[in-house]
Scaffold this motif. Sequence first.
Motif, PDB file in Angstrom:
ATOM      1  N   VAL A  21     -71.916 -21.246  -1.546  1.00 45.43           N
ATOM      2  CA  VAL A  21     -71.405 -22.432  -0.868  1.00 45.43           C
ATOM      3  C   VAL A  21     -72.443 -23.554  -0.861  1.00 45.43           C
ATOM      4  CG1 VAL A  21     -70.264 -23.246   1.230  1.00 45.43           C
ATOM      5  CG2 VAL A  21     -70.196 -20.827   0.641  1.00 45.43           C
ATOM      6  N   ASN A  22     -73.705 -23.180  -0.845  1.00 39.03           N
ATOM      7  CA  ASN A  22     -74.793 -24.117  -0.567  1.00 39.03           C
ATOM      8  C   ASN A  22     -75.518 -24.567  -1.837  1.00 39.03           C
ATOM      9  OD1 ASN A  22     -75.976 -25.547   1.541  1.00 39.03           O
ATOM     10  ND2 ASN A  22     -77.660 -24.103   1.736  1.00 39.03           N
TER      11      ASN A  22
ATOM     12  N   LYS B 190     -69.477 -22.658 -10.660  1.00 40.93           N
ATOM     13  CA  LYS B 190     -68.706 -21.679 -11.431  1.00 40.93           C
ATOM     14  C   LYS B 190     -68.248 -20.526 -10.528  1.00 40.93           C
ATOM     15  CE  LYS B 190     -71.415 -22.427 -15.694  1.00 40.93           C
ATOM     16  NZ  LYS B 190     -72.365 -21.763 -16.624  1.00 40.93           N
ATOM     17  N   MET B 191     -69.166 -20.051  -9.658  1.00 36.09           N
ATOM     18  CA  MET B 191     -68.832 -18.907  -8.806  1.00 36.09           C
ATOM     19  C   MET B 191     -67.818 -19.283  -7.733  1.00 36.09           C
ATOM     20  SD  MET B 191     -70.244 -16.399 -10.176  1.00 36.09           S
ATOM     21  CE  MET B 191     -69.641 -15.278  -8.912  1.00 36.09           C
ATOM     22  N   ILE B 192     -67.925 -20.485  -7.190  1.00 34.88           N
ATOM     23  CA  ILE B 192     -66.932 -20.922  -6.207  1.00 34.88           C
ATOM     24  C   ILE B 192     -65.547 -20.956  -6.851  1.00 34.88           C
ATOM     25  CG2 ILE B 192     -66.123 -22.909  -4.863  1.00 34.88           C
ATOM     26  CD1 ILE B 192     -69.025 -23.531  -4.204  1.00 34.88           C
ATOM     27  N   TYR B 193     -65.498 -21.466  -8.064  1.00 34.69           N
ATOM     28  CA  TYR B 193     -64.217 -21.530  -8.778  1.00 34.69           C
ATOM     29  C   TYR B 193     -63.617 -20.126  -8.939  1.00 34.69           C
ATOM     30  CZ  TYR B 193     -60.951 -21.867 -12.685  1.00 34.69           C
ATOM     31  OH  TYR B 193     -59.839 -21.764 -13.483  1.00 34.69           O
ATOM     32  N   MET B 194     -64.414 -19.171  -9.398  1.00 33.25           N
ATOM     33  CA  MET B 194     -63.893 -17.826  -9.645  1.00 33.25           C
ATOM     34  C   MET B 194     -63.562 -17.092  -8.348  1.00 33.25           C
ATOM     35  SD  MET B 194     -65.876 -16.293 -12.974  1.00 33.25           S
ATOM     36  CE  MET B 194     -67.531 -16.469 -12.349  1.00 33.25           C
ATOM     37  N   LEU B 195     -64.408 -17.248  -7.332  1.00 31.33           N
ATOM     38  CA  LEU B 195     -64.170 -16.539  -6.080  1.00 31.33           C
ATOM     39  C   LEU B 195     -62.997 -17.124  -5.307  1.00 31.33           C
ATOM     40  CD1 LEU B 195     -67.883 -15.886  -5.072  1.00 31.33           C
ATOM     41  CD2 LEU B 195     -66.173 -14.154  -5.671  1.00 31.33           C
ATOM     42  N   GLN B 196     -62.671 -18.384  -5.548  1.00 34.34           N
ATOM     43  CA  GLN B 196     -61.449 -18.932  -4.967  1.00 34.34           C
ATOM     44  C   GLN B 196     -60.223 -18.271  -5.597  1.00 34.34           C
ATOM     45  OE1 GLN B 196     -61.265 -23.306  -3.575  1.00 34.34           O
ATOM     46  NE2 GLN B 196     -62.674 -23.363  -5.328  1.00 34.34           N
ATOM     47  N   LYS B 197     -60.324 -17.966  -6.873  1.00 32.09           N
ATOM     48  CA  LYS B 197     -59.212 -17.313  -7.566  1.00 32.09           C
ATOM     49  C   LYS B 197     -58.952 -15.913  -7.011  1.00 32.09           C
ATOM     50  CE  LYS B 197     -58.121 -20.467 -10.659  1.00 32.09           C
ATOM     51  NZ  LYS B 197     -56.772 -21.081 -10.731  1.00 32.09           N
TER      52      LYS B 197
ATOM     53  N   PRO C 189     -59.473 -24.404   1.456  1.00 31.45           N
ATOM     54  CA  PRO C 189     -60.283 -23.914   0.333  1.00 31.45           C
ATOM     55  C   PRO C 189     -61.105 -22.712   0.782  1.00 31.45           C
ATOM     56  CG  PRO C 189     -60.405 -26.297   0.492  1.00 31.45           C
ATOM     57  CD  PRO C 189     -59.703 -25.831   1.728  1.00 31.45           C
ATOM     58  N   MET C 190     -61.029 -21.618   0.018  1.00 34.18           N
ATOM     59  CA  MET C 190     -61.672 -20.375   0.443  1.00 34.18           C
ATOM     60  C   MET C 190     -61.946 -19.477  -0.751  1.00 34.18           C
ATOM     61  SD  MET C 190     -60.067 -17.397   2.867  1.00 34.18           S
ATOM     62  CE  MET C 190     -59.687 -18.557   4.174  1.00 34.18           C
ATOM     63  N   GLY C 191     -63.092 -18.835  -0.742  1.00 34.18           N
ATOM     64  CA  GLY C 191     -63.409 -17.832  -1.743  1.00 34.18           C
ATOM     65  C   GLY C 191     -63.811 -16.541  -1.062  1.00 34.18           C
ATOM     66  N   GLY C 192     -63.884 -15.473  -1.836  1.00 30.44           N
ATOM     67  CA  GLY C 192     -64.291 -14.215  -1.222  1.00 30.44           C
ATOM     68  C   GLY C 192     -64.156 -13.058  -2.186  1.00 30.44           C
ATOM     69  N   LYS C 193     -64.533 -11.875  -1.712  1.00 33.61           N
ATOM     70  CA  LYS C 193     -64.441 -10.682  -2.562  1.00 33.61           C
ATOM     71  C   LYS C 193     -64.232  -9.456  -1.703  1.00 33.61           C
ATOM     72  CE  LYS C 193     -64.476  -8.540  -6.479  1.00 33.61           C
ATOM     73  NZ  LYS C 193     -63.601  -7.506  -5.879  1.00 33.61           N
ATOM     74  N   THR C 194     -63.268  -8.647  -2.113  1.00 33.49           N
ATOM     75  CA  THR C 194     -63.054  -7.346  -1.481  1.00 33.49           C
ATOM     76  C   THR C 194     -63.988  -6.317  -2.110  1.00 33.49           C
ATOM     77  OG1 THR C 194     -61.323  -6.881  -3.083  1.00 33.49           O
ATOM     78  CG2 THR C 194     -60.635  -7.810  -0.969  1.00 33.49           C
ATOM     79  N   GLY C 195     -64.143  -5.204  -1.420  1.00 33.73           N
ATOM     80  CA  GLY C 195     -64.964  -4.127  -1.964  1.00 33.73           C
ATOM     81  C   GLY C 195     -64.562  -2.792  -1.378  1.00 33.73           C
ATOM     82  N   THR C 196     -64.550  -1.777  -2.227  1.00 29.76           N
ATOM     83  CA  THR C 196     -64.232  -0.414  -1.781  1.00 29.76           C
ATOM     84  C   THR C 196     -65.163   0.538  -2.503  1.00 29.76           C
ATOM     85  OG1 THR C 196     -61.902  -1.066  -1.620  1.00 29.76           O
ATOM     86  CG2 THR C 196     -62.403   1.297  -1.468  1.00 29.76           C
TER      87      THR C 196
ATOM     88  N   ASN D 203     -58.711 -29.095   5.920  1.00 30.96           N
ATOM     89  CA  ASN D 203     -58.737 -30.078   4.838  1.00 30.96           C
ATOM     90  C   ASN D 203     -60.120 -30.286   4.219  1.00 30.96           C
ATOM     91  OD1 ASN D 203     -55.951 -30.680   5.207  1.00 30.96           O
ATOM     92  ND2 ASN D 203     -56.486 -31.964   6.967  1.00 30.96           N
ATOM     93  N   THR D 204     -61.143 -29.648   4.764  1.00 30.96           N
ATOM     94  CA  THR D 204     -62.485 -29.796   4.214  1.00 30.96           C
ATOM     95  C   THR D 204     -62.578 -29.092   2.858  1.00 30.96           C
ATOM     96  OG1 THR D 204     -63.431 -29.858   6.435  1.00 30.96           O
ATOM     97  CG2 THR D 204     -64.952 -29.441   4.620  1.00 30.96           C
ATOM     98  N   SER D 205     -63.131 -29.786   1.871  1.00 27.10           N
ATOM     99  CA  SER D 205     -63.244 -29.232   0.520  1.00 27.10           C
ATOM    100  C   SER D 205     -64.678 -28.830   0.208  1.00 27.10           C
ATOM    101  CB  SER D 205     -62.776 -30.268  -0.509  1.00 27.10           C
ATOM    102  OG  SER D 205     -61.434 -30.628  -0.283  1.00 27.10           O
ATOM    103  N   PHE D 206     -64.824 -27.957  -0.773  1.00 29.40           N
ATOM    104  CA  PHE D 206     -66.158 -27.604  -1.252  1.00 29.40           C
ATOM    105  C   PHE D 206     -66.807 -28.829  -1.894  1.00 29.40           C
ATOM    106  CE2 PHE D 206     -64.122 -23.356  -1.329  1.00 29.40           C
ATOM    107  CZ  PHE D 206     -65.042 -22.680  -0.538  1.00 29.40           C
ATOM    108  N   ASP D 207     -68.099 -28.943  -1.722  1.00 24.92           N
ATOM    109  CA  ASP D 207     -68.836 -30.092  -2.251  1.00 24.92           C
ATOM    110  C   ASP D 207     -69.144 -29.866  -3.730  1.00 24.92           C
ATOM    111  OD1 ASP D 207     -70.243 -32.392  -2.545  1.00 24.92           O
ATOM    112  OD2 ASP D 207     -72.025 -31.737  -1.445  1.00 24.92           O
ATOM    113  N   ILE D 208     -68.130 -30.085  -4.546  1.00 24.71           N
ATOM    114  CA  ILE D 208     -68.255 -29.903  -5.999  1.00 24.71           C
ATOM    115  C   ILE D 208     -68.008 -31.252  -6.669  1.00 24.71           C
ATOM    116  CG2 ILE D 208     -67.326 -28.728  -8.032  1.00 24.71           C
ATOM    117  CD1 ILE D 208     -66.502 -26.424  -6.235  1.00 24.71           C
ATOM    118  N   PRO D 209     -68.901 -31.706  -7.519  1.00 20.85           N
ATOM    119  CA  PRO D 209     -68.737 -33.028  -8.144  1.00 20.85           C
ATOM    120  C   PRO D 209     -67.518 -33.074  -9.065  1.00 20.85           C
ATOM    121  CG  PRO D 209     -70.554 -31.829  -9.160  1.00 20.85           C
ATOM    122  CD  PRO D 209     -70.145 -31.037  -7.956  1.00 20.85           C
ATOM    123  N   GLU D 210     -66.988 -34.281  -9.226  1.00 16.47           N
ATOM    124  CA  GLU D 210     -65.789 -34.456 -10.041  1.00 16.47           C
ATOM    125  C   GLU D 210     -66.016 -34.090 -11.504  1.00 16.47           C
ATOM    126  OE1 GLU D 210     -64.214 -38.331  -9.598  1.00 16.47           O
ATOM    127  OE2 GLU D 210     -63.860 -38.164  -7.432  1.00 16.47           O
TER     128      GLU D 210
END
Length: 755
Positions: free
Chosen positions: A600-601, A640-647, A667-674, A739-746
């Motif tokens: 995120v940062n 790149k990782m924000i894009y994929m983890l949002q998917k 807008p949200m990203g994340g990962k499950t794990g087992t 409504n807050t978006s990730f700080d990703i340049p256009e």
Amino acid sequence: MKNDFRAQFMRWFWGIFAAGCLVVVLIFWMISKGWLGYLPPLEELQNPKNRYASEVFSSDMQSLGRYYRQENRVGVQYADLSPELINALIATEDARFYQHTGVDTKSLFRAILTLGKAGGGSTITQQLAKQLWSPRASNVFMRAMQKPIEWVIATKLERLYSKDEILLMYLNQFDFLYNAVGIQSAAQVYFSSTPKNLKIEESAMLVGMCKNPALYNPVRHQERAINRRNTVLNQMCKYDYITREQCDSLKELPLTLKYRSVDHKQGLAPYFREYLRLVLTAKEPKERNYPEWNKQQYAIDKQQWDENPLYGFCNKNTKPDGSHYDLYQDGLRIYTTIDSRMQQYAEEAVHEHMVFKQDQFFAEKKNRSYAPFAKTLTQEQVDAIMKRAMRQTDRYRAMKKAGCSEEEINRAFTTPIEMQAFTYNGVKDTVMSPMDSIRWLKHFLRCGFMAMDPHTGHVKAYVGGPDFTHFQFDQATQGRRQIGSTVKPYLFTLAMDEGMWPCEKVKNVPYTLIDGNGQHWTPKDAHAEAVGEMVDLTWGLKKSSNWITAYLMSLFTPEQLAKLMHSFGIKGEIDAVVSMCLGTCDVSVEEMVDAYTAFVNKGIRTEPLYVTRIEDSNGNPIATFTPQAHEVISELTSYKMIYMLQKVVTEGTGMRLRGSQYQLYMPMGGKTGTSQNHSDGWFVGFTPDLVAGCWVGGEDRSIHFDSMDKGQGARTALPVYGLFMKKVYNDPELGYSFNTSFDIPEWFDPQAGCK
């Protein structure tokens, strides 16, 4: 003859009177010199040794709890006292308080002549002297000897302190029972209030206790407490602090307590408060104190001691007199980053989901002889686990210390006795053997959860388990469990940082790797889709494909991945083998949440910050703390990782967060794990302003659901995250926006590398 007798009598009378006065003067002079009885030195009178509990505050200035050994006393300032409280105290205990200089001779002689029936002769200042420097007298003679000493101390106190300061010290010092020492604790324990917000009738009740707190205990003796309260109200009316109409009206009110016992196991954030206590009081780690099997923990603790100013704070820092800070009696004010509202939401989310999962677990294990363990365990393995658990109990250690034989201990542990058993519906009385009670508690699933601001490092919520009273092991920081597929973003990050792109295509087939021993390793993909087709890396992550993961692992060495994971803040040992790409290493919830802040940062990992500042008992700042940041990956890789983890959330294993139950459309990203055998369920997720992670599993890895459907991370851990985020984002006071978006340049285009 009669005149001679009278003259002789008068001579004897005045002689005895003069001698008595001389003796009294001599006694007081000897007391003032410290020759008779204990007279505190001037330095101690100027600085009474008040032992104050240290208090922990949330970021929104709510008291989370206190640390103390014997006295739960918190000092307040005079401005924090309600006028009604002061008026009630003076009217009842010392109506001429502002006229005397420590000893009220008028009240004293009245008390002597009426044998105390018209009121006592002790002033508030004398009572303060008694509280501070008079030990409990064992008989009337000793108490009589203490009185003149208290008079001398009282006059000295009056010369050293203002009247307001004396009133303040008295109220800060008095013991109101139930670990409520001082007016601040009393207001909280009896009325869930503060001294400044006490009502007149509440102030009157607390002042009434000053005569005899045990006799006028409002919890046990309500009628007496009401009568005593009304006496105080009458005194306030007598001295014109309230009108007769007010007095009569207030006396008709019932005694309405909001009693809340003081227990460190109860209240908000108990796991966090215990974690903070251990961190603040930690001693410098010595390698000789760690067993061989725990040298890894020594390395972690040593690093914390060297680099974390909060770790061991009390033993690293000294007061002006050169002594170290004492968390339990120096009255420190500890300001944390925890938000009490978000903490409440986190605890509610954990409780709500864990009750649901527990019902499922009980239903699945019902009438199973192997419960709560996995059906794959043999009876010998179950017996070994139970034997080990028995030896870790306090009961076993006590019996062993008392010299009991193993046969006697086994008999005691298998004999049914009356006891109380934990349930989510409250503690229940039952009859079972101690061994059965151990097995019963092992049925309960455990949980760890943490949420933090990725930009500031401020930890907003911290839950170490489902119930601190019964399960005190902290699964947020102490517990380390296999992370399963939540490890995959690290491997994909390594690939992205080496120049790969989310859109790159890979054939979706099994891949065989060779481990360090030359053995072939081919991971399975139980739910493989699109077999044999060309898929992009984004698909591989959102579907948590083991085959695509194995392909990426084949491009790098295990040592490269381990090094990157350590840079992400994973402190524990990582076994650098090819299978680590599927999450075989043990990691804590804290470390996982810390690591995901880098996505995120913009590639900067922000370490968790638990405390912003610490003040002494007088409100003077003695330490401030700032977040520590580390560059882990490039900005481009983070995009790149924000894009994929949002998917993962919109199209993959985290899709249920978008469903009707949670309705999380920000807008949200994340990962499950087992982990293997679904012993550990994970979810770590993030929005532009918040990163949170959750683990759910059994106390032992051999305790888990029999079915993958109920035990996977998407069903055990993800719901806690979902419930928490739903509560947080629907609370407008917290300021989080959908409504807050990730700080990703256009200019960033995830397809750029494939054009």
